[in-house]
Design an enzyme around this catalytic site. Structure first.
Site, PDB file in Angstrom:
ATOM      1  N   ASP A 128      11.209  -3.907   3.724  1.00 52.68           N
ATOM      2  CA  ASP A 128      10.725  -5.158   3.140  1.00 52.68           C
ATOM      3  C   ASP A 128      11.212  -6.393   3.895  1.00 52.68           C
ATOM      4  O   ASP A 128      10.693  -7.493   3.685  1.00 52.68           O
ATOM      5  CB  ASP A 128      11.161  -5.274   1.679  1.00 52.68           C
ATOM      6  CG  ASP A 128      10.391  -4.336   0.768  1.00 52.68           C
ATOM      7  OD1 ASP A 128       9.304  -3.902   1.166  1.00 52.68           O
ATOM      8  OD2 ASP A 128      10.875  -4.044  -0.330  1.00 52.68           O
ATOM      9  N   VAL A 273       3.661   6.283   3.314  1.00 58.61           N
ATOM     10  CA  VAL A 273       3.261   6.395   4.730  1.00 58.61           C
ATOM     11  C   VAL A 273       3.971   5.333   5.562  1.00 58.61           C
ATOM     12  O   VAL A 273       4.332   5.562   6.719  1.00 58.61           O
ATOM     13  CB  VAL A 273       1.728   6.251   4.865  1.00 58.61           C
ATOM     14  CG1 VAL A 273       1.321   6.125   6.323  1.00 58.61           C
ATOM     15  CG2 VAL A 273       1.026   7.459   4.247  1.00 58.61           C
TER      16      VAL A 273
END
EC number: 2.7.1.90
Length: 342
Positions: A128, A273
């Site tokens: 992130d 993914v």
């Protein structure tokens, strides 16, 4: 010195590169011994560990995930958690810990170091990219590349069917992956947690794209919220750090777009993914440098710190500062890319 190493929180590409760098430099230059704890803080609680020497880390540089395993265990919420950690450290004669993780993992390290005299050095890891004390965290670049490639591929199928494709990417509180991959992939709408979105405005951008005879791509972070709604949750369960499980805003948004515009819409959720597979060259480089500097900090006794990237330099910052606040997308940067919406 005998040093413990753990990887906590969500896995990401580059974790093995850190472990390799720590062990290679620590053994070769300083003569330290290393013990890896299985599954993050859970391994310290349960005393599960593995020896880390140079043969153990050969060949792991390009591998995704972590050879040590990971978990979202919060030892501060466990009964006698701190006592169990201290017992494990004493039994295995561990004198210092290198903790590799994001906000939650490093937050625990900061508490243990400040309140319980556990000697920790942190390494920032999160796809992130939301730790404010470092310019970049490793794992982010790989996640952005994976998301960008997916968006590139979706353009062709969107154009073939002239339908709206909504791409949901990770980003609980920060929209860095959505912003970077959306801009790089030529998305027509990018929605992030920092800015609540107007569904009618999204539909207007979608219709504008269709009027130009192109099919729209909408990139939405999992934590993005509409102006008149709340987070879309996978379920109501919480992990040990109090986080809800996000997922579903993409599907919800595609249904709203289809209902309001009459255009067919489909959703692709990239999910894990983005975490998996081979790390990018940048993430291998950054993770390796973090590992080299982390073992330097341990050797020098500079505990309670985290290694961080500032420009092209690796520096040390206090762990407490590193976890004090999240790094989020500022409104000016988001407005900058708005010229491409619609």
């Amino acid at each position: 010195m005998r040093v413990g190493v753990l990887t906590g929180g969500g896995d990401c590409p580059g974790l093995n590169a850190v472990i390799r760098a720590v062990v290679r430099k620590g053994v070769q230059e300083y003569g330290h011994e290393f013990t890896g704890f299985r599954d993050g803080w859970r391994g310290l609680l349960d005393g599960r560990s593995v020896r880390l020497d140079i043969p153990a880390v050969r060949g792991i540089l390009p591998r995704g995930g972590t050879i040590l395993g990971s978990s979202r265990t919060n030892p501060l919420k466990e009964e006698d958690g701190v006592a169990r950690i201290r017992q494990t450290l004493a039994e295995q004669r561990i004198e210092a810990l290198i903790t590799i993780g994001g906000e939650d993992t490093l937050g625990v390290a900061a508490r243990l170091c400040a309140d319980h005299a556990v000697r920790c050095v942190g390494v920032p890891k999160t796809i992130d990219n939301d730790l404010s004390a470092t310019d970049y965290t490793f794992g982010f670049d790989t996640a952005v590349n994976i998301a960008t490639e997916a968006i590139d591929r979706l353009h062709t199928t969107a154009e073939s069917h002239m339908r709206v494709l909504v791409v949901e990417v990770m980003g609980r509180h920060a929209g860095w992956i959505a912003l970077h991959s959306g801009l790089a992939g030529g998305a027509n709408v990018i929605l992030i947690p920092e800015q609540r979105f107007d569904v009618d405005q999204v539909c207007a951008w979608v219709n504008s794209r269709f009027r130009a005879s192109y099919a729209p791509i909408v990139v939405v972070a999992e934590g993005a919220m509409p102006k008149d709604g709340d987070l879309v949750l996978k379920d109501g369960s919480l992990d040990s750090f109090g986080h809800v499980r996000l997922s579903g805003v993409g599907e919800w948004l595609s249904k709203e777009i289809e209902r309001r515009t009459g255009n067919e819409a489909r959703t692709t959720v990239l999910g894990h993914v983005q975490r998996g597979g081979t790390p990018s060259a940048f993430d291998r480089w950054l993770a390796t440098r973090f590992g080299l500097h982390a073992v330097d900090a341990v050797h020098e006794g500079d505990f309670g710190t985290m290694v961080a990237l500032r420009g092209t330099d690796i520096v040390r910052v206090p762990l407490a500062q590193a976890t004090a606040r999240l790094k989020t997308v500022n409104p000016e940067l988001y407005a900058e890319v708005g010229v491409f919406f619609g």
